[in-house]
Design an enzyme around this catalytic site. Structure first.
Site, mmCIF file in Angstrom:
data_model
loop_
_atom_site.group_PDB
_atom_site.id
_atom_site.type_symbol
_atom_site.label_atom_id
_atom_site.label_comp_id
_atom_site.label_asym_id
_atom_site.label_seq_id
_atom_site.Cartn_x
_atom_site.Cartn_y
_atom_site.Cartn_z
ATOM 1 N N CYS A 1 0.850 -1.199 0.000
ATOM 2 C CA CYS A 1 0.000 0.000 0.000
ATOM 3 C C CYS A 1 0.889 1.253 0.000
ATOM 4 C CB CYS A 1 -0.955 -0.049 1.187
ATOM 5 S SG CYS A 1 -2.174 1.268 1.229
ATOM 6 N N ASP B 1 -8.975 -2.883 -7.554
ATOM 7 C CA ASP B 1 -8.476 -1.902 -6.581
ATOM 8 C C ASP B 1 -8.863 -0.483 -6.999
ATOM 9 O OD1 ASP B 1 -7.060 -0.410 -4.738
ATOM 10 O OD2 ASP B 1 -5.226 -1.604 -4.909
ATOM 11 N N HIS C 1 -7.911 -4.360 -3.260
ATOM 12 C CA HIS C 1 -6.793 -3.833 -2.490
ATOM 13 C C HIS C 1 -6.577 -4.688 -1.242
ATOM 14 C CE1 HIS C 1 -4.028 -0.557 -1.486
ATOM 15 N NE2 HIS C 1 -4.443 -0.662 -0.236
#
Length: 415
Positions: A122, A170, A201
């Protein structure tokens, strides 16, 4: 495996902490693990310990220290809001500098022998990419890095091998962003970009609702392949697997067999759902239902072996006389005295220099036909023919297909 917190210093004289996890061997190549927006939480520490089992010295710097030291958030809704707040206030430029400081500290550690790579998730995925562009890191793996496409002017500065993992669904890294990243690295043979279908995600985080186990396993294998290629450590998986097999089938030593495996391994014989998960159940299975329950003349004939970075795919023939009740293959079936030859495939996964799991496949219908428990009749099944054709591809194909002759050249004109 548990790590420890160590003190880190920055180029501008600051001090912060990092979580350090070291492999059982005591040393290895290094990995700087870059956090999500939730801080160096239990999930990130678990990832560090996981890669330490793979043979790496892993350092997770507390990159939120300039905002608040020791941020350790869960994935509950209340903590998600806090994490978003930290992310909004985070200074990416200072974060890259702090990551570079962590790189210097890790390289200076006596446990770190050899090269150092970066692994980020991330926010950490973006920072890992920026480390590839701004530092002398040896290789980089970036998981669903948010905001990478805003730094593509730096793509030309990346001088090390890099792997990107993205999720098809995502919303934080949408398709157009992934396309720009792919275009920026299209000319680079040492840059790999993977997009995982039907994944969102954080698909590699077991604690999240978006976790996708199969995609996570694929991504991990691809990540390990890069780290092994660039940094090592390189293990002789062929010898490790051969030793494990010899202990099972030749020496028949349960404790020695288990010693070749990680502390909590598992084995799954797919057709019969036999095996065990965890040390206790697998030891029980090996001791009572596998090692002593193999026929006396059981023999494994190798056909092919494919060796990857973290697994082996073994194709072989298993040959035996059914002179004992084989709990793991034919549970509840008394010995028939029949001779059996069956193709068998084993997918064996390693973690570092230990076996982690085994998935074993064979054609159960073929076994049942050969011991007389399944009548062929009109069923599309075969017996020992499958084993014979595995070794001799010139034997007839399509014998079960009644319509095979209809597609022969000239057959239509004859009809």
């Amino acid at each position: 495996m548990t790590g420890q917190w160590i003190e880190l210093t920055t180029a501008d004289g600051g001090a912060f902490k990092g979580y350090l996890s070291v492999p059982a061997s005591g040393s290895g190549p290094g990995i700087v693990l870059l956090q999500e927006i939730f801080g160096v939480n239990a999930s990130m520490r678990s990832v560090a310990d996981y890669y330490a089992e793979e043979g790496y010295v892993v350092l997770v710097p507390d990159l939120f220290w300039r905002l608040e030291a020791g941020v350790d958030l869960t994935y509950a809704d209340a903590d998600v809001a806090k994490a978003m707040g930290f992310n909004q206030r985070f200074d990416v430029e200072r974060g890259v500098e702090d990551a570079a400081s962590a790189l210097a500290v890790l390289r200076a550690r006596p446990e770190c022998t050899g090269k150092v790579g970066a692994l980020g998730f991330c926010l950490g995925g973006r920072l890992a990419y920026l480390m590839a562009a701004r530092t002398d890191i040896d290789c980089v793996v970036s998981y669903y890095g948010v905001g990478i496409d805003t730094h593509l002017a730096e793509a030309q500065s990346v001088r090390c091998p890099i792997v990107f993992h993205f999720a098809e669904l995502d919303r934080f890294v949408p398709e157009e962003s992934r396309a720009r990243i792919q275009e920026a690295f299209a000319h680079r043979p040492d840059a790999e970009l993977y997009s995982y279908a039907d994944c969102d995600h954080a698909f590699a985080s077991p604690e999240r609702v978006s976790f996708n186990k199969s995609a996570s396993l694929m991504a991990h294998s691809r990540s390990i392949a890069l780290f092994r290629k660039v940094m090592g450590p390189n293990y002789d998986l062929d010898s490790l697997w051969q030793r494990h097999s010899d202990l099972e089938f030749i020496e028949r030593d349960v404790d020695a067999t288990m010693a070749t495996m990680v502390p909590q391994p598992y084995v799954n014989h797919i057709p019969t759902l036999t095996g065990g998960v965890g040390y206790r159940d697998l030891h029980r299975f090996y001791k009572n239902h596998f090692i002593p329950k193999n026929p006396q003349n059981a023999k494994v004939i190798p056909v092919s072996r494919t060796i990857g970075a973290d697994r082996i795919v073994d194709e072989c023939l298993l040959c035996f006389t059914h002179d004992i009740e084989i709990d793991w293959m034919l549970p509840g079936v008394p010995p028939t005295g029949k001779y059996v030859e069956v193709p068998l495939v084993a997918i064996v996964r390693f973690r570092g220099d230990k076996l982690y799991n085994e998935h074993i496949y064979w054609d159960q219908a073929s076994v049942l036909v050969q011991i007389g428990l399944l009548e062929r009749g009109n069923l599309p099944v075969v017996g020992a023919e499958s084993a014979k054709k595995l070794l001799d591809e010139t034997l007839p194909s399509n014998t079960l297909m009644a319509r095979w002759t209809e597609s022969a050249p000239g057959a239509a004109e004859q009809n």
